[in-house]
Design a protein around this motif. Structure first.
Motif, PDB file in Angstrom:
ATOM      1  N   ARG B 416       0.850  -1.205   0.000  1.00  0.00           N
ATOM      2  CA  ARG B 416       0.000   0.000   0.000  1.00  0.00           C
ATOM      3  C   ARG B 416       0.883   1.251   0.000  1.00  0.00           C
ATOM      4  O   ARG B 416       0.639   2.204  -0.717  1.00  0.00           O
ATOM      5  N   LEU B 451      -5.651  -4.889  -2.385  1.00  0.00           N
ATOM      6  CA  LEU B 451      -5.728  -3.431  -2.451  1.00  0.00           C
ATOM      7  C   LEU B 451      -6.448  -2.921  -3.685  1.00  0.00           C
ATOM      8  O   LEU B 451      -6.475  -1.718  -3.935  1.00  0.00           O
ATOM      9  N   TYR B 454      -9.057  -0.333  -2.856  1.00  0.00           N
ATOM     10  CA  TYR B 454      -8.433   0.903  -2.389  1.00  0.00           C
ATOM     11  C   TYR B 454      -7.819   1.665  -3.562  1.00  0.00           C
ATOM     12  O   TYR B 454      -7.999   2.865  -3.709  1.00  0.00           O
ATOM     13  N   CYS B 492     -15.617   0.150   0.714  1.00  0.00           N
ATOM     14  CA  CYS B 492     -14.177  -0.101   0.706  1.00  0.00           C
ATOM     15  C   CYS B 492     -13.652  -0.087   2.114  1.00  0.00           C
ATOM     16  O   CYS B 492     -14.010   0.786   2.913  1.00  0.00           O
ATOM     17  N   GLU B 493     -12.765  -1.021   2.430  1.00  0.00           N
ATOM     18  CA  GLU B 493     -12.243  -1.119   3.796  1.00  0.00           C
ATOM     19  C   GLU B 493     -11.169  -0.084   4.068  1.00  0.00           C
ATOM     20  O   GLU B 493     -11.108   0.511   5.120  1.00  0.00           O
ATOM     21  N   GLU B 494     -10.275   0.079   3.094  1.00  0.00           N
ATOM     22  CA  GLU B 494      -9.061   0.859   3.372  1.00  0.00           C
ATOM     23  C   GLU B 494      -9.277   2.356   3.294  1.00  0.00           C
ATOM     24  O   GLU B 494      -8.505   3.132   3.817  1.00  0.00           O
ATOM     25  N   THR B 495     -10.273   2.779   2.542  1.00  0.00           N
ATOM     26  CA  THR B 495     -10.436   4.221   2.401  1.00  0.00           C
ATOM     27  C   THR B 495     -11.909   4.575   2.277  1.00  0.00           C
ATOM     28  O   THR B 495     -12.753   3.697   2.101  1.00  0.00           O
TER      29      THR B 495
END
Lengths: 154, 636
Positions: B416, B451, B454, B492-495
């Motif tokens: 990432r 990812l 993301y 979305c998990e990351e953002t």
């Protein structure tokens, strides 16, 4: 060793050129053009060292004149600044508060002084007093000779 | 009127000329007069005429007709004429001219002249423009002068010998004995010349080098004398006694101590002494310290001394004088590989120099910072490098971006972080990145499977902000084409997820297609992405068809060809399953900007899709032909 020493004005006019390696005439003109463009294009408070081809270029501005020399890659740049400074001191002592006009109208004397200080691209004398004395003595020799020549023959 | 006033008068007239044409006229007249004077018999003004010619030469005008006059004047018995004659020879003649050989005899005679000033002229000219034959001819003379003359001549003879050795290396053997004995002289000028000569001899001949190693104790004593001596008015420069001689001795010691333990041991104490006792507040002292550091790093010095040397360089980095900061960084660059840990300690100061005003200093700081990147400091150092990139001068941008990419590739702490870094670089300086950046980034994104969501979110946001950076737009288009379904899902998990509709996404791609800022390659990416989305979205397939058909008559041939083929696909395979179309689209062969790597990647994605939708045999058949295409490409 030093490969060349150039003195030029703010407008890029050449006042002195000393070449310590054999360079063809056309190549000399090109190098002079490159040096003047590079050095005159530098900002006022920049570093005094540049790279050009495989040479180190060290330059310093004194009043309206730029003193620029090209050195081998293993030379000490800080010492080169001292060499340039020493030459300026010698000119100053000889002409008394030297200015660009002195060097223009007495260029051959500037060369004679340089030839007492540097030889084959290296420093030949490190004492200011010894240098001044030998320059004076050579001048004396020249004057006596000229005086002798201007007297009527008998 | 004294003749020399006429020289100054001529200079005055030339300078008074208002135009280039006027100047040329004046000079032509003067040159004609000078030529006429040269042809006359000796009238006592020859030296002044030659001097005038030399001035004209310096302005850039031809002066070759003065060459023979130089030869004549050099042969004259009068000192003033010799002086100008030799000056003329140095300015107008070089070893390539035939006329230069004619002065060999005069030089030979003048080397034994009764006046040392005449000898000096000959030595100076010989050292300036002496050819190889002249050197061979006159070497015995120089050797004689090295042994038996006064110090004024000896110092010049030594440097003349240096020139000869440079021109004809075999002459080194001739000068070695004399050089050795010169070391016991007291005169600084002679000592300086001797050290320069010995340095030259040792650099060219390993046997001579071996011989002169025995002189190390003598040189050490000489150096100690200079460093510890009190104030000497004759040689003092800003508190340093004869810095010129000190630097040359240090350089000779460097050559003698290199790769030799005994010699290096003998100079350890001295170097430590010089390093600690030299006052570096002025340039002269710094020059000596600088040479000391270079010597310490090059010989087999003990570790304590090396640390001392690196610390001196670190101190130089904090100096107000820009020159000193610059040379400090060039020296650190030379040793960053061998003494990495020592240099790391000064990383903070080096990174600060990235903010210096001077372009040369910035360049050095960049090189050094890139060399100092390691797994431990990658995060903090990369922040600084990215900050530098946003304000760096244009000529350094390409180098900075490639340096950042290399560092990121080697030391990325996470995928990432790696992707974020590359995206940051593309946003800041996407116009200055290498061509392989786009496929490399695509490959990186593909492998970072967790990812995808993301990445596509980030790239979508970047795309709607700005479509001027081609590399970024190309990657964004590809990503949206590939993972558009993840974008449309709205989670979305990351953002922070974006709430977009299919129309929004197609709007973005269409903007890229229609913008005059987009290059043909970028348009290709956008068109392919639009086409790919036809298998991933449900409601707006018609819109896609209409976009694609418009480009069937596009001026750009590549784009037109693609659009026409896609159009055909739409028409022919309307009834086929989604997954089949997906495979067929990819079978079209390598697209503009697709490297074989990404092609194979597309291929594997297709295979997975085909297995999932229950048409494996169909998929496999197509896939096989597709694989063979890819293999062919990889082998070209």
């Amino acid at each position: 060793m030093m490969h060349f020493l150039l003195l030029f004005s703010r407008q890029g006019k050449l006042r002195l050129q000393k070449w310590f390696t054999p360079v063809p005439e056309r190549e000399k003109k090109k190098i002079v053009r490159d040096m003047t463009t590079m050095v005159l294009g530098r900002k006022p408070r920049s570093c005094n060292f540049l790279h050009w081809k495989d040479l180190k270029i060290v330059y310093k501005k004194y009043a309206s004149l730029y003193f620029c020399c090209g050195l081998d890659a293993e030379e000490n740049e800080l010492l080169a600044l001292e060499v340039l400074h020493r030459y300026v001191e010698l000119l100053d002592k000889y002409f008394g508060n030297v200015c660009e006009l002195d060097i223009i109208f007495n260029f051959e004397k500037a060369y004679f002084i340089l030839d007492e200080f540097l030889l084959g691209g290296e420093v030949q004398e490190t004492s200011k007093q010894v240098l001044s004395r030998s320059i004076e003595a050579s001048d004396m020799l020249q004057e006596t000779m000229e005086e002798y020549m201007s007297k009527p023959a008998f | 009127m004294s003749p020399s006033v006429r020289l100054q008068e001529m200079i005055r007239v030339i300078r008074g000329a208002r135009t280039q044409g006027e100047e040329r006229g004046v000079i032509q007249r003067e040159c004609a007069a000078i030529r006429a004077q040269f042809r006359q018999a000796d009238n006592g003004t020859r030296s002044h005429n030659l001097a005038k010619l030399l001035y004209v030469h310096m302005l850039g005008y031809p002066a070759h007709f003065g060459q023979m006059e130089c030869v004549r004047l050099i042969a004259s018995p009068r000192y003033n004429e010799k002086r100008v004659g030799y000056l003329g020879a140095m300015m107008l003649l070089d070893e390539k001219q035939d006329a230069s050989l004619l002065i060999t005899n005069s030089i030979k005679n003048d080397l034994s002249h009764s006046s040392q000033y005449v000898q000096s002229l000959a030595l100076c000219t010989l050292a300036c423009m002496g050819s190889a034959e002249m050197c061979r001819d006159l070497a015995p003379e120089i050797d004689r002068l090295l042994r038996a003359s006064n110090s004024y001549i000896k110092k010049k003879a030594a440097l003349c010998a240096v020139h000869m050795v440079r021109k004809v290396p075999e002459l080194g053997e001739l000068f070695t004995p004399a050089a050795r004995s010169l070391l016991s002289e007291k005169n600084h000028g002679v000592l300086h010349g001797a050290v320069v000569l010995i340095t030259e001899l040792c650099e060219r001949n390993p046997d001579t080098l071996e011989q002169f190693r025995k002189a190390v104790p003598e040189l050490v004593l000489m150096m100690k004398g200079l460093v510890m001596s009190g104030y000497s008015p004759e040689h003092n420069v800003a508190g340093i006694s004869d810095p010129f001689l000190q630097v040359r001795i240090l350089r000779l010691l460097r050559i003698l101590g290199r790769n030799n333990d005994t010699a290096s041991d003998a100079m350890n104490d001295l170097l430590a002494q010089v390093a600690t006792n030299t006052d570096s507040s002025k340039t002269a002292g710094s020059a000596v310290l600088y040479e000391t550091v270079l010597t310490v790093m090059d010989i087999k010095s003990e570790s304590g001394l090396r640390v001392l040397a690196v610390n001196i360089l670190g101190r130089f980095l904090l100096n107000n004088d820009r020159n000193i900061r610059y040379i400090s960084m060039t020296s650190l660059q030379k040793i960053v590989q061998t003494d990495h840990n020592a240099v790391q300690r000064h990383r903070g100061t080096i990174v600060d120099c990235l903010k210096d005003q001077d372009a040369s200093v910035k360049r050095r700081a960049l090189e050094l910072s890139l060399a100092l990147v390691s797994a431990v400091n990658i995060r903090s150092l990369m922040k600084e490098l990215l900050l530098f990139l946003s304000s760096c001068p244009p000529e350094l941008r390409a180098h900075t971006t490639s340096g950042i990419f290399n560092a990121a590739e080697r030391y990325a702490p996470s995928q990432r972080w790696h992707i974020d870094t590359i995206l940051h670089v593309l946003t800041t300086a996407g116009g200055d990145v290498r061509d392989e950046t786009v496929p490399n980034l695509i490959q990186l994104i593909t492998t970072a499977t967790e990812l995808h969501c993301y990445t596509v979110h980030k790239l979508y946001r970047a795309l709607i902000t700005d479509i001027s950076v081609q590399s970024l737009v190309q990657v964004a288009c590809w990503c949206i084409g590939e993972y558009g379904d993840l974008l449309l899902r709205g989670e979305c998990e990351e953002t922070e997820p974006v709430q977009v509709t299919e129309d929004d996404v197609l709007d973005a791609l269409e903007t890229v297609l229609q913008s005059h800022m987009s290059s043909p390659a970028t348009r290709g990416f956008a068109l392919t992405a639009t086409m790919k989305l036809s298998t991933r979205i449900t409601h707006n397939v018609d819109r896609i068809r209409s976009i694609v058909s418009i480009y069937g008559s596009c001026i750009d041939v590549e784009l037109q060809q693609r659009a026409v083929e896609y159009n055909a696909l739409f028409k022919k395979y309307d009834h086929m399953s989604q997954s089949y179309m997906h495979i067929v689209v990819s079978e079209e062969g390598p697209k503009n900007g697709q490297t074989p790597a990404t092609l194979v990647m597309d291929c594997s994605l297709c295979y997975r899709t085909s297995s999932g939708t229950g048409a494996p045999s169909l998929g496999t058949r197509l896939l096989n032909s597709f694989y063979s295409q890819a293999i062919r490409l990889l082998n070209t």
